[in-house]
Design a protein around this motif. Sequence first.
Motif, PDB file in Angstrom:
ATOM      1  N   ASN A 127       0.819  -1.203   0.000  1.00 21.93           N
ATOM      2  CA  ASN A 127       0.000   0.000   0.000  1.00 21.93           C
ATOM      3  C   ASN A 127       0.860   1.263   0.000  1.00 21.93           C
ATOM      4  OD1 ASN A 127      -2.875   0.956   0.227  1.00 21.93           O
ATOM      5  ND2 ASN A 127      -1.980   2.033   1.978  1.00 21.93           N
ATOM      6  N   MET A 182       2.117   1.751  -3.407  1.00 20.93           N
ATOM      7  CA  MET A 182       1.061   2.292  -4.266  1.00 20.93           C
ATOM      8  C   MET A 182       0.859   3.779  -4.006  1.00 20.93           C
ATOM      9  SD  MET A 182      -1.114   1.773  -6.653  1.00 20.93           S
ATOM     10  CE  MET A 182      -1.305  -0.021  -6.734  1.00 20.93           C
ATOM     11  N   GLN A 222       3.661   5.671  -5.673  1.00 19.17           N
ATOM     12  CA  GLN A 222       3.507   5.723  -7.115  1.00 19.17           C
ATOM     13  C   GLN A 222       2.413   6.701  -7.530  1.00 19.17           C
ATOM     14  OE1 GLN A 222       2.920   1.667  -8.310  1.00 19.17           O
ATOM     15  NE2 GLN A 222       5.119   1.217  -8.387  1.00 19.17           N
ATOM     16  N   SER A 225       9.269   3.142  -8.452  1.00 22.74           N
ATOM     17  CA  SER A 225       8.533   2.978  -9.705  1.00 22.74           C
ATOM     18  C   SER A 225       9.343   3.388 -10.921  1.00 22.74           C
ATOM     19  CB  SER A 225       7.247   3.819  -9.656  1.00 22.74           C
ATOM     20  OG  SER A 225       7.571   5.191  -9.460  1.00 22.74           O
TER      21      SER A 225
END
Length: 438
Positions: free
Chosen positions: A265, A268, A271, A398
């Motif tokens: 998480n 994420m 990103q 990323s």
Amino acid sequence: MSSIRLRLLKWLLGPILLVNLVLAALVAGLAWTPAQVAFDGGLQDTANGLAARLAAGAVPQLPPAAPNADRSWFVVRDGHGRHLAGAAAFPALRPGAAPYDAEVDGEPVRVVALAVQTADGERQLGVARTLRQRLEVRSAIVRSLVVLVSLVTLTLVGVVWLSVSNGLRPLARIRAELAARGPGDLAPIPQASVPYEIAPVVAGFNELLDKVEAGARAQRDFLADMAHQLRTPLAGMQLQLEWLRARHARDPDTVRSLGMMELANERMIRQVNQLLALARAREGRPDGQHAPLDLAQLVQETIQFFVGQAAVKDIDLGFELAPAPVEGDAFQLRDLVDNLVDNALRYTPAGGWVTVSCAQEGDAVLFRVEDSGPGIPPARRAAVFERFVRLDDKTTGSGLGLAIVRDIVLAHGATVVLDEAEGGGTRVTVHFAAGLAK
């Protein structure tokens, strides 16, 4: 690639040169005809004078020739063509005919023949003169025409070239205006000073620019909206995962699974934040909307977030900040600082160091981030500024951080240099252009 200039010059200069050649031939003919008539008239006068002497019963005699004059001959024959006086090798006579060309002693001559009535009956008189002076006059006419036609042709070529260049100047102005634009400047071309002939082309190009701008705006809006919409549920998910981990702290398997979910998480969330930063960097702003600010103060405000992260990894995070006035977008410059410092902390091993500095040097402002990490091979330093390029799969990320940095640097008219820090590691230096430094 075809050229409008060359096509215009070909279609203009070709007919002009052809017309000049035709006119030169006509002028040469018109100039030579009176000279030919004058020479024939002089030869005819000489023949008439000899005919008058012959008719009076006197012996014909040619007047003495002037220096460098043409050589002359005469002949007198009876009605049956028998030689009576003059040059025996004189060519055949054609009394009553216009002056004609012949040869005497192998040399070209011009001949006038007359029929003369004398006391002894009809006689044939012929006078011949070489063509040397005629050829000299004709050569002089041709030389003069060659010089004149050459000057006229060169003048016309210059006039046509200047006219074509002046006619194409609006296209050159539009090309220069487009070349001077920045990568994100999609403003339409002003049509007020555009000639009528290229107005449809400019209008079509402006429509294309509008479509490109609309597409780019839609892409940026979608990326920004997506990032904004995802940040809130992801943050809520992070809170729920932390609550679940506290609730099931006594169950090792659950804690381990929740830890992996929290890590995913967090990745994420990062990103999404980087996508939002990339959208802002790609959007850019005209230089006229940049506001003056102190880069050192902005770095000091931004860097506080990373102090705890550096402490957790046992990294010595140092600062060397001096007043650094620049003009720029505060949001984009914060994203630049965030990504450079975050990259340095991620790739620097425990016990290492990261130094952030900024200062004004002459007419430029330098912002620098150095670390004691593994460094970047010289062959890969250009590639790391591309999107989704990562050098180490073991480190979370990323591959967008340096791509964001590159776009922000371009939006501010600056340059970024990536090299090796002292003692190893990586050093990233952003040079703000002198025009932005105050």
